[in-house]
Design a protein around this motif. Structure first.
Motif, PDB file in Angstrom:
ATOM      1  N   TYR A  13       0.834  -1.272  -0.093  1.00  0.00           N
ATOM      2  CA  TYR A  13       0.140   0.140   0.149  1.00  0.00           C
ATOM      3  C   TYR A  13       0.900   1.245  -0.012  1.00  0.00           C
ATOM      4  O   TYR A  13       1.981   1.266   0.468  1.00  0.00           O
ATOM      5  CB  TYR A  13      -0.948  -0.027   1.127  1.00  0.00           C
ATOM      6  CG  TYR A  13      -2.058  -0.899   1.133  1.00  0.00           C
ATOM      7  CD1 TYR A  13      -2.929  -0.964   0.557  1.00  0.00           C
ATOM      8  CD2 TYR A  13      -1.564  -2.463   1.777  1.00  0.00           C
ATOM      9  CE1 TYR A  13      -4.024  -1.951   0.687  1.00  0.00           C
ATOM     10  CE2 TYR A  13      -2.497  -3.210   1.892  1.00  0.00           C
ATOM     11  CZ  TYR A  13      -3.749  -3.387   1.157  1.00  0.00           C
ATOM     12  OH  TYR A  13      -4.621  -4.267   1.271  1.00  0.00           O
ATOM     13  N   MET A  14       0.234   2.461  -0.519  1.00  0.00           N
ATOM     14  CA  MET A  14       0.966   3.670  -0.312  1.00  0.00           C
ATOM     15  C   MET A  14      -0.106   4.718  -0.102  1.00  0.00           C
ATOM     16  O   MET A  14      -1.496   4.480  -0.651  1.00  0.00           O
ATOM     17  CB  MET A  14       1.773   4.179  -1.445  1.00  0.00           C
ATOM     18  CG  MET A  14       0.937   4.447  -2.840  1.00  0.00           C
ATOM     19  SD  MET A  14       1.804   5.117  -4.325  1.00  0.00           S
ATOM     20  CE  MET A  14       2.543   6.481  -3.724  1.00  0.00           C
ATOM     21  N   VAL A  15       0.104   5.531   0.799  1.00  0.00           N
ATOM     22  CA  VAL A  15      -0.980   6.620   1.053  1.00  0.00           C
ATOM     23  C   VAL A  15      -1.067   7.747   0.127  1.00  0.00           C
ATOM     24  O   VAL A  15      -0.087   8.203  -0.177  1.00  0.00           O
ATOM     25  CB  VAL A  15      -0.913   7.083   2.625  1.00  0.00           C
ATOM     26  CG1 VAL A  15      -1.824   8.159   2.856  1.00  0.00           C
ATOM     27  CG2 VAL A  15      -0.931   5.821   3.693  1.00  0.00           C
ATOM     28  N   LEU A  16      -2.085   8.066  -0.386  1.00  0.00           N
ATOM     29  CA  LEU A  16      -2.129   9.170  -1.170  1.00  0.00           C
ATOM     30  C   LEU A  16      -2.851  10.249  -0.584  1.00  0.00           C
ATOM     31  O   LEU A  16      -4.175  10.436  -0.043  1.00  0.00           O
ATOM     32  CB  LEU A  16      -3.344   8.801  -2.406  1.00  0.00           C
ATOM     33  CG  LEU A  16      -3.817  10.219  -3.194  1.00  0.00           C
ATOM     34  CD1 LEU A  16      -2.895  11.137  -3.897  1.00  0.00           C
ATOM     35  CD2 LEU A  16      -4.677   9.491  -4.398  1.00  0.00           C
ATOM     36  N   PRO A  17      -2.128  11.121   0.189  1.00  0.00           N
ATOM     37  CA  PRO A  17      -2.676  12.180   1.001  1.00  0.00           C
ATOM     38  C   PRO A  17      -3.292  13.284   0.430  1.00  0.00           C
ATOM     39  O   PRO A  17      -3.246  13.361  -0.849  1.00  0.00           O
ATOM     40  CB  PRO A  17      -1.128  12.785   1.562  1.00  0.00           C
ATOM     41  CG  PRO A  17       0.075  12.314   0.442  1.00  0.00           C
ATOM     42  CD  PRO A  17      -0.449  11.213   0.044  1.00  0.00           C
ATOM     43  N   ALA A  18      -3.964  14.037   1.102  1.00  0.00           N
ATOM     44  CA  ALA A  18      -4.588  14.976   0.669  1.00  0.00           C
ATOM     45  C   ALA A  18      -3.701  16.348   0.366  1.00  0.00           C
ATOM     46  O   ALA A  18      -2.927  16.597   1.060  1.00  0.00           O
ATOM     47  CB  ALA A  18      -5.931  15.529   1.465  1.00  0.00           C
ATOM     48  N   ARG A  19      -4.245  16.904  -0.610  1.00  0.00           N
ATOM     49  CA  ARG A  19      -3.563  18.245  -0.962  1.00  0.00           C
ATOM     50  C   ARG A  19      -3.841  19.481   0.108  1.00  0.00           C
ATOM     51  O   ARG A  19      -4.936  19.554   0.490  1.00  0.00           O
ATOM     52  CB  ARG A  19      -3.978  18.616  -2.231  1.00  0.00           C
ATOM     53  CG  ARG A  19      -3.311  19.953  -2.630  1.00  0.00           C
ATOM     54  CD  ARG A  19      -3.593  20.447  -4.306  1.00  0.00           C
ATOM     55  NE  ARG A  19      -3.223  21.566  -4.617  1.00  0.00           N
ATOM     56  CZ  ARG A  19      -2.898  22.091  -5.812  1.00  0.00           C
ATOM     57  NH1 ARG A  19      -3.460  21.372  -6.889  1.00  0.00           N
ATOM     58  NH2 ARG A  19      -2.636  23.416  -6.164  1.00  0.00           N
ATOM     59  N   PRO A  20      -2.593  20.013   0.676  1.00  0.00           N
ATOM     60  CA  PRO A  20      -2.705  20.785   1.686  1.00  0.00           C
ATOM     61  C   PRO A  20      -3.340  22.014   1.315  1.00  0.00           C
ATOM     62  O   PRO A  20      -3.278  22.342   0.149  1.00  0.00           O
ATOM     63  CB  PRO A  20      -1.349  21.030   2.244  1.00  0.00           C
ATOM     64  CG  PRO A  20      -0.486  20.175   1.398  1.00  0.00           C
ATOM     65  CD  PRO A  20      -1.087  19.527   0.399  1.00  0.00           C
ATOM     66  N   SER A  21      -3.945  22.678   2.156  1.00  0.00           N
ATOM     67  CA  SER A  21      -4.633  23.964   1.745  1.00  0.00           C
ATOM     68  C   SER A  21      -3.681  25.093   1.694  1.00  0.00           C
ATOM     69  O   SER A  21      -2.589  25.055   2.022  1.00  0.00           O
ATOM     70  CB  SER A  21      -5.759  24.437   2.705  1.00  0.00           C
ATOM     71  OG  SER A  21      -5.304  24.420   4.054  1.00  0.00           O
TER      72      SER A  21
END
Ligand code: FE
Length: 219
Positions: A183-191
């Motif tokens: 698995y790899m985490v797809l993080p959320a784009r920071p504001s």
């Protein structure tokens, strides 16, 4: 071996350049483990029987060691700016990596997306399975028993020790990697990153962001 150990004990000396440094054991100072002996024996056999050459072994290790989180970060940044690419990446990481000219190997990798409702963390409870082709070699703590056992039982507490606090209304999901699926985490784009281009966005994505123990931060 015993020679090496005797030498090691006298190593804490003044160097010519004048400062002392703490004793650092040589790699060979400890006893060989069962698996180290087995590894050496298998290498000796494979090379001796000409199944592989020493040069092939060396160059393969060199390729593995050359992998770095920069590859994974490029994928994440592209996913942030291109929703269609993100959809393809969530479908098939290896083929999405291929679109960017990145060889992600043959072992399936699944990207798990952080959202406002879910935060993802990866682990291999059994050993150290990890998407090395996109993040490089795993850090020592990823292989430690403490991380492998605790992140499953008390993920929020472990994340807090990494300085990562996940709000109570966000579900924390732990994904156990195996030899057949990483698995790899797809993080959320920071504001606050609206004006950044893809390259600058990739710089925000660190190894730990793709493990899930950290969140990307706008600089
Ligand atoms: Fe493993």
């Amino acid at each position: 071996m015993s020679d090496m150990q005797d030498n090691g004990h006298h190593h804490d000396h003044d160097h010519a350049h004048g400062h002392r440094h703490p004793f650092q054991p040589d790699l060979e100072d400890g006893d060989y483990s069962y698996y180290q002996v087995m590894t050496e024996a298998v290498i000796e056999l494979l090379v001796g029987k000409k199944v592989i050459t020493a040069e092939e072994l060396r160059s393969t290790i060199e390729v593995i060691d050359s992998k770095s989180p920069v590859f994974g970060a490029r994928l994440i940044a592209r996913a942030w700016v291109d929703p269609a690419f993100k959809a393809r990446m969530l479908e098939d990481v290896i083929s999405a990596a291929g679109e960017l000219g990145i060889d992600a190997g043959a072992i399936p990798i699944r990207a798990v997306e952080n959202t406002t409702a879910v935060h993802n963390v990866i682990v291999c409870t059994l050993c150290s399975c990890y998407p090395r082709s996109l993040i490089g070699l795993p850090p020592d703590w990823y292989k430690a028993r403490a991380y492998r056992s605790r992140v499953v039982r008390e993920p929020r507490a472990v994340l807090k020790e990494f300085g990562t606090q996940i709000p109570v209304d966000v579900e924390v999901r732990v994904h156990d990697s195996t030899a057949d699926l990483r698995y790899m985490v797809l993080p959320a784009r920071p504001s606050g990153t609206g004006d950044l281009d893809e390259e600058a966005l990739a710089d925000l994505v660190t190894r730990d962001c793709m493990i899930g123990t950290a969140l990307p931060k706008s600089a």
